[in-house]
Design an enzyme around this catalytic site. Structure first.
Site, mmCIF file in Angstrom:
data_model
loop_
_atom_site.group_PDB
_atom_site.id
_atom_site.type_symbol
_atom_site.label_atom_id
_atom_site.label_comp_id
_atom_site.label_asym_id
_atom_site.label_seq_id
_atom_site.Cartn_x
_atom_site.Cartn_y
_atom_site.Cartn_z
ATOM 1 N N CYS A 113 0.811 -1.224 0.000
ATOM 2 C CA CYS A 113 0.000 0.000 0.000
ATOM 3 C C CYS A 113 0.842 1.271 0.000
ATOM 4 O O CYS A 113 0.321 2.363 -0.230
ATOM 5 C CB CYS A 113 -0.944 -0.008 1.190
ATOM 6 S SG CYS A 113 -2.078 -1.410 1.204
ATOM 7 N N HIS A 254 -2.829 6.990 2.764
ATOM 8 C CA HIS A 254 -3.406 5.683 2.485
ATOM 9 C C HIS A 254 -4.588 5.453 3.419
ATOM 10 O O HIS A 254 -4.562 5.876 4.585
ATOM 11 C CB HIS A 254 -2.356 4.590 2.682
ATOM 12 C CG HIS A 254 -2.918 3.210 2.629
ATOM 13 N ND1 HIS A 254 -3.691 2.770 1.576
ATOM 14 C CD2 HIS A 254 -2.851 2.174 3.517
ATOM 15 C CE1 HIS A 254 -4.064 1.522 1.808
ATOM 16 N NE2 HIS A 254 -3.574 1.137 2.969
ATOM 17 N N ASN A 283 -10.360 -0.210 0.590
ATOM 18 C CA ASN A 283 -8.902 -0.197 0.602
ATOM 19 C C ASN A 283 -8.404 -0.669 -0.762
ATOM 20 O O ASN A 283 -8.491 -1.857 -1.079
ATOM 21 C CB ASN A 283 -8.378 -1.112 1.713
ATOM 22 C CG ASN A 283 -6.859 -1.120 1.796
ATOM 23 O OD1 ASN A 283 -6.165 -0.588 0.927
ATOM 24 N ND2 ASN A 283 -6.334 -1.740 2.838
#
Length: 377
Positions: A113, A254, A283
């Site tokens: 990520c 993020h 996500n």
């Protein structure tokens, strides 16, 4: 050496929406539980014909249109993903072929990520050392739905598919990217992973039977890691550059869990300056932070001179932060198209203008903030 900043942004999510009701039916929880615990209300899912490169290519096309340049003007294409089309070649090469960036060097960055910011650092340094003006595109993309266990509530309620890209190029100081700080701790590598399919555990009947090709996550450890990483990166960035939270105009981070990131932003006094997208897209890993940046851009929130804090964290564990001074394109530094390439440059399209990056977002701008002039380093 030129400063390097953002010329354009683009974002893309597949058409199919997976609702909380659909996810809840497979995980043994209620839609209300998902919304209250995670903040995610919906997520997008690629269809069977779409690979990560297909999502990434669409985001890149939209970023190029936002910047007013063509794929033939790119010298570098970096793709950040943990769900590649295949183990090799690089997914970036697939994206390169799809968009026609025939003169670009194409490579992947694998930092889960955190990958988009790691890729932005690679592109930033590459462009700073280039012989003459050059453009790069950095795209974060995930096709997580293809690696999910629909009965695992730790992952199925959160992860989704999407892509977002940024075109980077020379800008006038004090604008641009700077202050990068990246890190990793491989001792925590097994806390979030897809255990099988690589060289350690190649695909076998046994790995398939075990479901070892699906994402596994230790949610408690990841949550603790994020609760530590975000305030630490914020504090270190402010101290290193002699700033306070009042100097930060926007926070792009993020978003593994919108409830968690909203809480962290509120504790830091930055709740009104964080662009939250995870409630509508879930996500999306390496695409999460650039998707938030593209959304803020599309909605007219970013004005020349605004100071943006970028923070990321992901599997590995990995983390990173940087500062971005939003800017206009530097006059006289647009790379020329290669021979035989259509010009494709629209001088009226500049970063800082209100640009729809392809998701139908409202484009109402926030009040203009006062421009500050300190240069990032």
């Amino acid at each position: 050496m030129n400063a390097v900043g953002v010329w354009g942004t683009g974002r893309y999510v597949p058409a199919r929406v997976r609702s909380n009701a659909e996810v809840a039916a497979g995980t043994g929880v209620t839609p209300e539980w998902i919304a209250e615990r995670t903040g995610v209300r919906r997520r997008h899912v690629a269809d069977g014909s779409q690979a990560a490169s297909d999502l990434a290519a669409e985001a890149v096309r939209r970023a190029l249109a936002s910047a007013g340049v063509t794929a033939r003007q790119l010298g570098l294409l970096v793709c950040a993903t943990s769900t590649p089309d295949e183990l090799g070649p690089a997914t970036a090469c697939r994206v390169q072929a799809l968009v026609g960036a025939v003169d670009a060097v194409a490579l992947d960055v694998s930092a889960a990520c955190s990958g988009w910011l790691f890729g932005a650092k690679v592109a930033h340094d590459w462009l700073r050392e280039a012989d003459g003006p050059m453009l790069a595109v950095v795209v974060g993309v995930e096709a997580y739905s293809k690696f999910l266990d629909p009965a695992d509530r730790a992952t199925a309620v959160l992860f989704a598919d999407g892509a977002a890209a940024t075109v980077l190029g020379p800008v006038e100081p004090p604008g641009g990217l700077g202050g990068f700080r990246l890190g990793s701790d491989g001792r925590l590598a097994d806390r979030v992973l897809i255990p099988a399919g690589g060289s350690r555990r190649p695909a076998t009947r046994q790995t398939l039977a075990e479901g070892a090709h699906r994402i596994r996550m230790d949610g408690r450890t990841v949550s603790r890691f994020i609760r530590d990483a975000f305030p630490r990166m914020l504090g270190e960035t402010l101290e290193r550059h002699g700033l306070t939270t009042d100097d930060i105009d926007h926070v792009i981070t993020h978003q593994p869990n919108p409830v968690l990131v909203r809480r962290l932003a509120a504790e830091a006094g930055l709740a009104d300056r964080m662009t939250v997208v995870g409630d509508l897209v879930g996500n999306i890993g390496a695409a999460s932070a650039p998707y938030a940046l593209a959304t803020a851009h599309a909605e007219g929130r970013l004005q020349p001179g605004d100071l943006i804090l970028l923070t990321v964290f992901g599997a590995g564990m990995t983390w990173g932060s940087a500062l971005l001074r939003w800017s206009e394109t530097r006059p006289g530094t647009r790379p020329e198209a290669r021979p035989g390439t259509p010009p494709g440059i629209r001088p009226e399209t500049r970063p800082g203008s209100r640009t729809d990056t392809g998701t139908g977002a409202d484009t109402a701008a926030d009040p203009h903030r006062t421009e500050r002039k300190e240069e990032l380093s």
